[in-house]
Motif scaffolding. Structure first.
Motif, PDB file in Angstrom:
ATOM      1  N   ALA A 133      39.528  64.712  49.761  1.00 23.72           N
ATOM      2  CA  ALA A 133      38.932  65.205  51.005  1.00 23.72           C
ATOM      3  C   ALA A 133      38.124  64.112  51.684  1.00 23.72           C
ATOM      4  O   ALA A 133      37.988  64.096  52.916  1.00 23.72           O
ATOM      5  N   SER A 134      37.543  63.219  50.910  1.00 20.84           N
ATOM      6  CA  SER A 134      36.842  62.055  51.432  1.00 20.84           C
ATOM      7  C   SER A 134      37.108  60.885  50.504  1.00 20.84           C
ATOM      8  O   SER A 134      37.563  61.056  49.373  1.00 20.84           O
ATOM      9  N   GLY A 135      36.837  59.681  50.948  1.00 23.12           N
ATOM     10  CA  GLY A 135      37.160  58.521  50.150  1.00 23.12           C
ATOM     11  C   GLY A 135      38.572  58.042  50.444  1.00 23.12           C
ATOM     12  O   GLY A 135      39.157  58.375  51.484  1.00 23.12           O
ATOM     13  N   VAL A 136      39.132  57.260  49.527  1.00 26.82           N
ATOM     14  CA  VAL A 136      40.464  56.701  49.736  1.00 26.82           C
ATOM     15  C   VAL A 136      41.398  57.186  48.631  1.00 26.82           C
ATOM     16  O   VAL A 136      40.967  57.388  47.488  1.00 26.82           O
ATOM     17  N   PRO A 137      42.676  57.392  48.928  1.00 26.37           N
ATOM     18  CA  PRO A 137      43.623  57.848  47.898  1.00 26.37           C
ATOM     19  C   PRO A 137      43.776  56.828  46.774  1.00 26.37           C
ATOM     20  O   PRO A 137      43.768  55.612  47.018  1.00 26.37           O
ATOM     21  N   VAL A 138      43.925  57.321  45.566  1.00 22.06           N
ATOM     22  CA  VAL A 138      44.199  56.465  44.415  1.00 22.06           C
ATOM     23  C   VAL A 138      45.692  56.176  44.357  1.00 22.06           C
ATOM     24  O   VAL A 138      46.513  57.089  44.525  1.00 22.06           O
ATOM     25  N   GLN A 139      46.047  54.929  44.119  1.00 21.57           N
ATOM     26  CA  GLN A 139      47.445  54.525  44.023  1.00 21.57           C
ATOM     27  C   GLN A 139      47.836  54.408  42.545  1.00 21.57           C
ATOM     28  O   GLN A 139      47.102  53.821  41.745  1.00 21.57           O
ATOM     29  N   PHE A 140      48.984  54.975  42.191  1.00 24.18           N
ATOM     30  CA  PHE A 140      49.431  54.983  40.799  1.00 24.18           C
ATOM     31  C   PHE A 140      50.679  54.120  40.634  1.00 24.18           C
ATOM     32  O   PHE A 140      51.610  54.171  41.455  1.00 24.18           O
ATOM     33  N   HIS A 141      50.698  53.353  39.558  1.00 18.92           N
ATOM     34  CA  HIS A 141      51.824  52.487  39.227  1.00 18.92           C
ATOM     35  C   HIS A 141      52.204  52.769  37.774  1.00 18.92           C
ATOM     36  O   HIS A 141      51.593  52.253  36.826  1.00 18.92           O
ATOM     37  N   MET A 142      53.204  53.606  37.586  1.00 20.56           N
ATOM     38  CA  MET A 142      53.619  54.021  36.255  1.00 20.56           C
ATOM     39  C   MET A 142      54.674  53.061  35.704  1.00 20.56           C
ATOM     40  O   MET A 142      55.217  52.230  36.421  1.00 20.56           O
ATOM     41  N   ARG A 143      54.909  53.210  34.391  1.00 21.04           N
ATOM     42  CA  ARG A 143      55.847  52.332  33.677  1.00 21.04           C
ATOM     43  C   ARG A 143      55.460  50.863  33.846  1.00 21.04           C
ATOM     44  O   ARG A 143      56.315  49.983  33.986  1.00 21.04           O
ATOM     45  N   HIS A 144      54.171  50.614  33.826  1.00 22.91           N
ATOM     46  CA  HIS A 144      53.627  49.255  33.843  1.00 22.91           C
ATOM     47  C   HIS A 144      52.832  49.061  32.547  1.00 22.91           C
ATOM     48  O   HIS A 144      51.717  49.550  32.415  1.00 22.91           O
ATOM     49  N   ARG A 145      53.437  48.369  31.586  1.00 26.43           N
ATOM     50  CA  ARG A 145      52.774  48.119  30.305  1.00 26.43           C
ATOM     51  C   ARG A 145      52.002  46.806  30.385  1.00 26.43           C
ATOM     52  O   ARG A 145      52.568  45.754  30.677  1.00 26.43           O
ATOM     53  N   TRP A 146      50.707  46.886  30.101  1.00 27.10           N
ATOM     54  CA  TRP A 146      49.865  45.695  30.188  1.00 27.10           C
ATOM     55  C   TRP A 146      50.171  44.744  29.039  1.00 27.10           C
ATOM     56  O   TRP A 146      50.155  45.133  27.880  1.00 27.10           O
ATOM     57  N   LEU A 147      50.448  43.495  29.366  1.00 29.30           N
ATOM     58  CA  LEU A 147      50.783  42.475  28.382  1.00 29.30           C
ATOM     59  C   LEU A 147      49.651  41.482  28.157  1.00 29.30           C
ATOM     60  O   LEU A 147      49.765  40.596  27.300  1.00 29.30           O
ATOM     61  N   GLY A 148      48.576  41.616  28.926  1.00 29.85           N
ATOM     62  CA  GLY A 148      47.466  40.678  28.798  1.00 29.85           C
ATOM     63  C   GLY A 148      47.211  39.971  30.117  1.00 29.85           C
ATOM     64  O   GLY A 148      47.553  40.456  31.205  1.00 29.85           O
ATOM     65  N   PHE A 149      46.591  38.815  30.013  1.00 27.14           N
ATOM     66  CA  PHE A 149      46.243  38.038  31.201  1.00 27.14           C
ATOM     67  C   PHE A 149      47.256  36.917  31.399  1.00 27.14           C
ATOM     68  O   PHE A 149      47.605  36.206  30.453  1.00 27.14           O
ATOM     69  N   ALA A 150      47.713  36.773  32.650  1.00 25.84           N
ATOM     70  CA  ALA A 150      48.705  35.743  32.950  1.00 25.84           C
ATOM     71  C   ALA A 150      48.121  34.347  32.803  1.00 25.84           C
ATOM     72  O   ALA A 150      48.853  33.384  32.542  1.00 25.84           O
ATOM     73  N   ARG A 151      46.816  34.226  32.983  1.00 22.46           N
ATOM     74  CA  ARG A 151      46.122  32.960  32.747  1.00 22.46           C
ATOM     75  C   ARG A 151      44.728  33.276  32.200  1.00 22.46           C
ATOM     76  O   ARG A 151      44.228  34.385  32.387  1.00 22.46           O
ATOM     77  N   PRO A 152      44.119  32.356  31.485  1.00 20.47           N
ATOM     78  CA  PRO A 152      42.816  32.639  30.867  1.00 20.47           C
ATOM     79  C   PRO A 152      41.798  33.114  31.905  1.00 20.47           C
ATOM     80  O   PRO A 152      41.594  32.450  32.925  1.00 20.47           O
ATOM     81  N   PRO A 153      41.175  34.258  31.666  1.00 18.07           N
ATOM     82  CA  PRO A 153      40.213  34.782  32.634  1.00 18.07           C
ATOM     83  C   PRO A 153      38.921  33.974  32.626  1.00 18.07           C
ATOM     84  O   PRO A 153      38.475  33.501  31.582  1.00 18.07           O
ATOM     85  N   GLN A 154      38.333  33.836  33.797  1.00  9.64           N
ATOM     86  CA  GLN A 154      37.077  33.122  33.952  1.00  9.64           C
ATOM     87  C   GLN A 154      36.065  34.027  34.643  1.00  9.64           C
ATOM     88  O   GLN A 154      36.429  34.794  35.544  1.00  9.64           O
ATOM     89  N   PRO A 155      34.790  33.955  34.252  1.00 10.06           N
ATOM     90  CA  PRO A 155      33.767  34.791  34.898  1.00 10.06           C
ATOM     91  C   PRO A 155      33.725  34.537  36.405  1.00 10.06           C
ATOM     92  O   PRO A 155      33.798  33.392  36.858  1.00 10.06           O
ATOM     93  N   GLY A 156      33.660  35.631  37.157  1.00  6.57           N
ATOM     94  CA  GLY A 156      33.535  35.527  38.597  1.00  6.57           C
ATOM     95  C   GLY A 156      34.841  35.373  39.344  1.00  6.57           C
ATOM     96  O   GLY A 156      34.874  35.441  40.579  1.00  6.57           O
ATOM     97  N   GLU A 157      35.938  35.157  38.643  1.00 10.01           N
ATOM     98  CA  GLU A 157      37.234  34.984  39.293  1.00 10.01           C
ATOM     99  C   GLU A 157      38.079  36.240  39.150  1.00 10.01           C
ATOM    100  O   GLU A 157      37.867  37.063  38.254  1.00 10.01           O
ATOM    101  N   ALA A 158      39.055  36.378  40.073  1.00  9.16           N
ATOM    102  CA  ALA A 158      40.001  37.485  39.944  1.00  9.16           C
ATOM    103  C   ALA A 158      40.776  37.334  38.632  1.00  9.16           C
ATOM    104  O   ALA A 158      41.052  36.219  38.176  1.00  9.16           O
ATOM    105  N   LEU A 159      41.093  38.474  38.031  1.00  3.73           N
ATOM    106  CA  LEU A 159      41.841  38.479  36.771  1.00  3.73           C
ATOM    107  C   LEU A 159      43.328  38.611  37.053  1.00  3.73           C
ATOM    108  O   LEU A 159      43.747  39.489  37.814  1.00  3.73           O
ATOM    109  N   GLU A 160      44.116  37.742  36.465  1.00  2.03           N
ATOM    110  CA  GLU A 160      45.573  37.791  36.629  1.00  2.03           C
ATOM    111  C   GLU A 160      46.159  38.662  35.524  1.00  2.03           C
ATOM    112  O   GLU A 160      46.245  38.266  34.369  1.00  2.03           O
TER     113      GLU A 160
END
Length: 447
Positions: A133-160
């Motif tokens: 009723a308010s806010g923004v719709p949540v988007q769902f992405h099914m059949r997506h199995r998380w395999l980890g990080f594509a590159r080593p995560p660093q503080p303050g940066e976007a996570l791949e």
């Protein structure tokens, strides 16, 4: 459930991995605050374990006073209690009411939806997430199995984030990420614990995942079997004799009480019911003591002793008087049946566990009827358990469940290092952790 396309812009504001109660609750809170949220899950639809848990009657929460409620989380009460203060049992009921789901308190104090089922609540919840009723719709992405990080995560940066999809592997960047991947129980529904290695590789502390609210295998040799020379050759898997397994597996022990050491110099005592399985025992009263029995086995590498009171409504003196009563030409089994009502699986357990000398000694037999020692060799595998203990250590997280070394990453739900008995405590803590984690991600955005 149909997945929505992932937008080309980079990175996503918030990615939530795991579409169980914790992840969905976090998504709801973020969506209501106007934050675009993308939920990823390996399964074809959301809330698979939630739906199965509610198949026989969805236990949402419990009505007991807050102090008693918080104490159910044992050694992790200091960490879980603040989560519950952010979203307690009354908040759970109010939230369900907001979805149009009325609740009631059962005779045991447990709280259920009026319809008793999980599916109507989940449908209403998904509808609100997709079309708020308010806010923004949540988007769902099914059949997506998380395999980890594509590159080593660093503080303050976007996570791949790296996902396995039907079209192959794909990388998705996200500014903030919430992991709500569940524990390791019921892996066919998505909670398979594969994330443990992925986080440990990033030096995030994870306690081993262990079975909770689980059954046990009995020790492989009993006194009776040894006396008859039937163990281990005639023992069933898990320790029952072949005769006991074939006659009584699947049958319940009704109106009994159990007793065991609590590991702190005290005792755990509870009345209830449990069931004999092919390899041992399981059931509600066993689940209540399962963390104590499991930990006792782990500490000593020896079987844990569960003591069973087969006649909790009789005093020891009453049982002894009945056993001593002259039985004339009656057999011992007939005597126990006529004087004490001991028959069926209860009588069979006595013959399974006690030797002849004990069975024909009134004092020792009476003691056994009131406190029959059953040695338990091992907890059943975590995959069979209702829930799991262990997970991401709270010491690696801040008060908002963000990873201290990587504050753009948070964790919630059963993948945290806590456990609780059945009775609504598991679901309530999962929902509460989703609320707190969402607030932490919102605070990070504001900062």
């Amino acid at each position: 459930m149909t997945s929505t396309p992932i937008p080309e812009f980079s990175p996503l504001p918030v990615a939530i991995i795991g579409a169980g109660p914790a992840g969905l609750m976090a998504a709801e809170r973020l969506s209501a605050a106007g934050v675009p949220v993308h939920v990823f899950d390996a399964m074809p639809s959301a809330g698979r374990k939630f739906l199965l848990a509610g198949k026989g009657g969805l236990n949402l929460t419990h009505s007991e006073p807050f102090a008693a409620f918080a104490a159910r989380y044992g050694r992790r009460q200091p960490q879980v209690e603040p989560l519950l203060r952010a979203f307690d049992a009354e908040a759970v009921r109010a939230w369900a009411g907001g979805l149009g789901v009325e609740t009631f308190v059962g005779t045991s104090g447990r709280v259920f939806p009026m319809e008793m089922k999980a599916a109507p609540l989940l449908r209403a919840w998904m509808q609100r997430l997709r079309h708020p009723a308010s806010g923004v719709p949540v988007q769902f992405h099914m059949r997506h199995r998380w395999l980890g990080f594509a590159r080593p995560p660093q503080p303050g940066e976007a996570l791949e984030l790296c996902f396995q999809t039907a079209e192959g592997e794909r990388s998705v960047p996200a500014g903030r990420v919430l992991l709500a991947l569940g524990g390791a129980s019921w892996p066919r529904l998505g909670s398979d614990g594969r994330w443990v290695k992925l986080l440990q590789e990033r030096d995030i502390a994870v306690a081993p995942l262990l079975p909770a609210n689980c059954g046990f295998d009995v020790a492989p040799t009993t006194a009776r079997q040894a006396e008859q020379g039937t163990a281990p050759a005639d023992a069933a898997p898990g320790g029952w004799s072949r005769h006991f397994r074939e006659r009584f597996a699947g049958q319940p022990f009704k109106a009994v009480a159990i007793d065991c050491d609590d590991g702190q110099g005290g005792r755990f005592h509870r009345r209830g019911e449990f069931v004999a399985t092919e390899t041992g025992i399981e059931g509600s009263v066993v689940y209540a003591a399962s963390h104590l029995l499991r930990d006792a086995i782990l500490r000593s590498s020896q079987p844990a002793e569960l003591r069973i009171d087969l006649l909790p409504d009789h005093s020891l003196e009453q049982v002894l008087a009945a056993v001593r009563h002259p039985r004339g030409s009656k057999s011992l089994s007939g005597h126990l049946k006529s004087r004490l009502g001991l028959q069926g699986i209860k009588a069979a357990l006595l013959y399974e566990l006690l030797d002849k000398a004990t069975m024909h000694d009134p004092e020792r037999l009476a003691q056994a009827i009131k406190a029959l020692p059953l040695p338990l060799a091992a907890a059943r595998p975590v995959e069979e358990a209702i829930s799991s203990a262990g997970g991401v250590c709270f010491e690696a997280l801040d008060a908002q469940l963000r990873v201290r070394a990587l504050p753009q990453l948070a964790c919630a739900g059963e993948m945290l290092d806590w456990e609780a008995p059945t009775g609504g405590y598991l679901l309530t803590a999962c929902l509460a952790s989703g609320v707190v984690a969402a607030q932490g991600l919102l605070e990070r955005e504001a900062a």
